[in-house]
Motif scaffolding. Structure first.
Motif, short mmCIF file in Angstrom:
data_model
loop_
_atom_site.label_atom_id
_atom_site.label_comp_id
_atom_site.label_asym_id
_atom_site.label_seq_id
_atom_site.Cartn_x
_atom_site.Cartn_y
_atom_site.Cartn_z
N ASP A 121 -1.22 11.05 10.61
CA ASP A 121 -1.64 11.47 9.27
C ASP A 121 -2.36 10.30 8.59
O ASP A 121 -1.73 9.34 8.16
N ARG A 122 -3.69 10.38 8.54
CA ARG A 122 -4.48 9.28 7.95
C ARG A 122 -4.09 9.00 6.51
O ARG A 122 -4.22 7.88 6.03
N LYS A 123 -3.66 10.04 5.80
CA LYS A 123 -3.37 9.89 4.36
C LYS A 123 -2.14 9.01 4.12
O LYS A 123 -1.93 8.52 3.01
N ALA A 124 -1.32 8.82 5.16
CA ALA A 124 -0.14 7.97 5.00
C ALA A 124 -0.51 6.48 4.93
O ALA A 124 0.32 5.65 4.61
N PHE A 125 -1.77 6.17 5.28
CA PHE A 125 -2.21 4.77 5.28
C PHE A 125 -3.24 4.57 4.18
O PHE A 125 -4.34 5.12 4.24
N THR A 126 -2.86 3.81 3.14
CA THR A 126 -3.65 3.83 1.90
C THR A 126 -4.26 2.47 1.53
O THR A 126 -4.83 2.34 0.47
N ASP A 127 -4.14 1.47 2.40
CA ASP A 127 -4.68 0.15 2.06
C ASP A 127 -6.18 0.13 2.37
O ASP A 127 -6.58 -0.06 3.53
N ASP A 128 -7.01 0.30 1.33
CA ASP A 128 -8.44 0.48 1.61
C ASP A 128 -9.18 -0.82 1.96
O ASP A 128 -10.38 -0.80 2.17
N ARG A 129 -8.45 -1.92 2.05
CA ARG A 129 -9.10 -3.15 2.56
C ARG A 129 -9.30 -3.06 4.07
O ARG A 129 -10.13 -3.75 4.64
N TYR A 130 -8.49 -2.22 4.69
CA TYR A 130 -8.51 -2.15 6.15
C TYR A 130 -8.84 -0.74 6.63
O TYR A 130 -8.48 0.25 5.99
N THR A 131 -9.49 -0.64 7.78
CA THR A 131 -9.77 0.67 8.38
C THR A 131 -8.44 1.28 8.85
O THR A 131 -7.42 0.57 8.96
N ILE A 132 -8.45 2.56 9.18
CA ILE A 132 -7.24 3.21 9.67
C ILE A 132 -6.72 2.51 10.93
O ILE A 132 -5.51 2.33 11.12
N VAL A 133 -7.64 2.07 11.78
CA VAL A 133 -7.25 1.39 13.02
C VAL A 133 -6.53 0.09 12.69
O VAL A 133 -5.43 -0.20 13.19
N GLU A 134 -7.16 -0.71 11.80
CA GLU A 134 -6.57 -1.99 11.41
C GLU A 134 -5.22 -1.77 10.72
O GLU A 134 -4.27 -2.53 10.93
N GLN A 135 -5.13 -0.73 9.90
CA GLN A 135 -3.88 -0.48 9.18
C GLN A 135 -2.72 -0.14 10.12
O GLN A 135 -1.61 -0.62 9.91
N ILE A 136 -2.97 0.67 11.13
CA ILE A 136 -1.82 1.00 11.99
C ILE A 136 -1.46 -0.18 12.89
O ILE A 136 -0.29 -0.38 13.23
N VAL A 137 -2.45 -1.02 13.22
CA VAL A 137 -2.15 -2.25 13.97
C VAL A 137 -1.28 -3.16 13.10
O VAL A 137 -0.24 -3.67 13.55
N ILE A 138 -1.70 -3.37 11.85
CA ILE A 138 -0.96 -4.27 10.96
C ILE A 138 0.46 -3.72 10.71
O ILE A 138 1.43 -4.47 10.73
N HIS A 139 0.55 -2.40 10.55
CA HIS A 139 1.87 -1.80 10.37
C HIS A 139 2.76 -2.05 11.59
O HIS A 139 3.92 -2.47 11.47
N SER A 140 2.20 -1.80 12.77
CA SER A 140 2.99 -1.93 13.99
C SER A 140 3.43 -3.37 14.22
O SER A 140 4.60 -3.63 14.54
N ILE A 141 2.51 -4.32 14.04
CA ILE A 141 2.87 -5.73 14.25
C ILE A 141 3.88 -6.18 13.19
O ILE A 141 4.85 -6.88 13.51
N SER A 142 3.69 -5.77 11.93
CA SER A 142 4.63 -6.16 10.85
C SER A 142 6.02 -5.68 11.18
O SER A 142 7.01 -6.42 11.03
#
Lengths: 184, 378
Positions: free
Chosen positions: B55-76
């Motif tokens: 669900d793309r809408k669950a990722f809302t940090d517009d500094r990062y693309t959806i790809v970058e956001q799920i990577v950052i989420h997973s690594i965090s």
């Protein structure tokens, strides 16, 4: 230990540091190098520019090594690095799907949207069953390449590597800086 | 356990439509849940398709693309409570992806600079987020990238250059990728059926999965060790698997080494459910003397998550062994490959402590990696 090296840019070709004379520039240079040094591998004409670059560069490198017998082997790896991955092929494929009125995605274009395809082309040509790999970095960095390839000899079967920098932005902008590296 | 040091998994995460942690994902898969859904008209694509989408809408940090956001989420998530300082020069980031931010090439995408389509620039966004000073490397080796990235991590740790290597595999689906696989006639119109007689193609999926490795001289019985792996080429065709399973067979042989087939709980195969891939794997597994070992594929739960697959499927396999379980192959009913593989759509018990992750991809590449809980005992 580096045994041979090849450099190709859109207007310069060096084999073991010695300049090769040529008439063409850009991607036409790659075709000229193919005709003068290979000529019996028509699959070349189906390849994208990154694969053509890697293919002719590896041919010049292996011709410099000599004694080409095309016998199957598992002790040679093909490992390249670049910064643009398969961007030229990606851009080309995107153009086939950009317009909903002219939506004609092509499998022949799609397959080259992976940078490692060129490592497969070289493995097929030379019957290399060894490791093939492609690594993307932000910018050319000799140290990263050197360390990474040194690590690759941890594979128990790898004795030599066709490796180095293989980058292509488009038909006028590319660079191959590859070498044949032997385990110390 | 011998005097040799071992490469050990110290932390992990899976971020997928089935959950935001490894535990959530494992529980969902064990319960037989799948994220595969039918989509019609999505992204303006003329043909419908089946995929597992976050669900793309669950990722809302517009500094990062959806790809970058799920990577950052997973690594965090993976780094939580580990005490690992991601800003240390002794920590290396390795990303594994086939297409990264490729959706930015679409002229209708205007939210981010085109520069971000370059994988190295994307990786820099991630390493900057974690204040890591090293140049990240991005393994882009088609569908085997996730195993290749783990093999790279093992080598960097073995050479002693780093204390920790953080490997994150990711791919996010887009019109680019789906239309490409459609043009290849590689997609199944329904949920995929790995190794089944009626299999007719794969499904694609979104995911990010992270595994953090370190090197240790001693491991406990409960720690997961990445033992040995190999990458081998078919030297046959750039988009079709070898008829002799050449590369997969050779990679399996190195991964198995002197371990007895009987000590392997299961082979977690690529099992994409395309007619050619699954057939090729049956040939390779048979040639490697592993036909008696249970085989499973997780594509019926997540689809083919491309650059994430090698990491995601490794982590679920570890959880399964921890749980004394061989996960069932969702979508499988009747064996439809030449060699008699031991595949089941049901979860099955095991008491063994080792498994092999197997992958293959375009460019004729194949990879296999052996993992053992508590390491290999001499």
């Amino acid at each position: 230990m580096i045994k041979h090296n090849v450099y190709i840019s859109p207007d310069k070709v060096l084999v073991d540091g010695k300049a090769l004379t040529h008439n063409e520039k850009g991607s036409a240079l790659l075709t000229e190098l193919y005709r003068n040094n290979v000529s019996d591998y028509p699959k070349f004409f189906k390849m994208d520019t990154l694969s053509k670059l890697g293919f002719v560069a590896s041919e010049l490198l292996l011709n410099a090594e000599g004694n080409r017998d095309f016998e199957p082997r598992e002790d040679r790896a093909v490992i390249f690095f670049n910064k643009h991955a398969s961007l030229q092929a990606d851009t080309h494929y995107q153009s086939t799907i950009q317009d909903p009125e002219h939506f004609f995605p092509s499998p022949a274009a799609f397959v080259y949207t992976l940078p490692n395809i060129v490592t497969g082309e070289i493995a097929i040509r030379n019957k290399y069953f060894g490791e093939t790999s492609f690594i993307v970095v932000e910018d050319y960095d000799e140290k990263i390449i050197e360390r990474n390839l040194k690590n690759s000899f941890q594979d128990p079967m790898t004795k030599s590597i066709i490796g180095g920098w293989l980058d292509c932005l488009d038909e006028e902008h590319f660079e191959a800086k590859i070498f044949l590296l032997y385990k110390d | 356990m011998g005097g040799r040091s071992m490469i050990v998994c110290v932390a992990h995460n899976i971020t997928s439509p089935l959950g935001m942690t490894t535990a959530e994902n494992y529980a969902a898969v064990k319960a037989g849940m799948s994220a595969l859904k039918h989509y019609d008209g999505l992204w303006g694509l003329p043909e419908p398709f089946v995929a597992s989408l976050i669900d793309r809408k669950a990722f809302t940090d517009d500094r990062y693309t959806i790809v970058e956001q799920i990577v950052i989420h997973s690594i965090s998530k993976a780094l939580e409570n580990t005490g690992i300082d991601s800003a240390s020069a002794r920590v290396l980031f390795i990303l594994s992806t086939t297409k990264g931010n490729v959706f930015l090439l679409d002229k209708r995408e205007t939210g981010f600079p085109q520069e971000r389509v370059k994988l190295g620039v994307m990786a820099k966004q991630v390493s900057n987020h974690f204040k890591n000073p090293n140049e990240s490397i991005v393994v882009s080796n088609a569908c085997i990238s996730g195993v290749c990235a783990q093999i790279e991590a093992m080598r960097y740790l073995e050479s002693g250059e780093y204390d920790y290597v953080i490997v994150c595999g990711v791919d996010v689906q887009s019109a680019f990728i789906v239309s490409g696989f459609q043009s290849f006639k590689a997609l199944s119109p329904d949920e995929c059926k790995p190794f089944d007689a009626n299999r007719c193609g794969l499904n694609l999926g979104d995911a990010a999965a992270t595994i953090i490795f370190t090197k240790k001289d001693k491991v406990t019985e409960n720690e997961w060790v990445a033992c040995r792996g190999a990458i081998r080429n078919d030297a046959n065709h750039i988009s079709g698997p070898s008829r002799t399973g050449e590369g997969s067979y050779r990679a399996l042989k190195v991964a198995l080494g002197d371990l007895k087939a009987d000590d392997v709980a299961f082979i977690n195969a690529h099992g994409t459910a395309t007619p050619y891939n699954d057939e090729m794997e049956s040939i390779a597994i048979e040639r490697a003397g592993l036909a008696g070992v249970p085989v499973n594929s997780l594509k019926g739960y997540f689809g083919h998550t491309m650059g994430a697959a090698g990491v995601l499927e490794t982590l679920l396999s570890m959880q399964a062994v921890n749980d004394h379980n061989i996960l069932g192959t969702r979508g499988f009913e009747t064996l439809g490959v030449t060699h008699k593989l031991d595949v089941s759509n049901q979860n099955r018990p095991t008491n063994k402590r080792a498994f092999i992750k197997l992958l293959s991809g375009f460019g004729g590449c194949n990879a296999a990696l052996l993992f053992a809980k508590g390491g290999l005992h001499d």
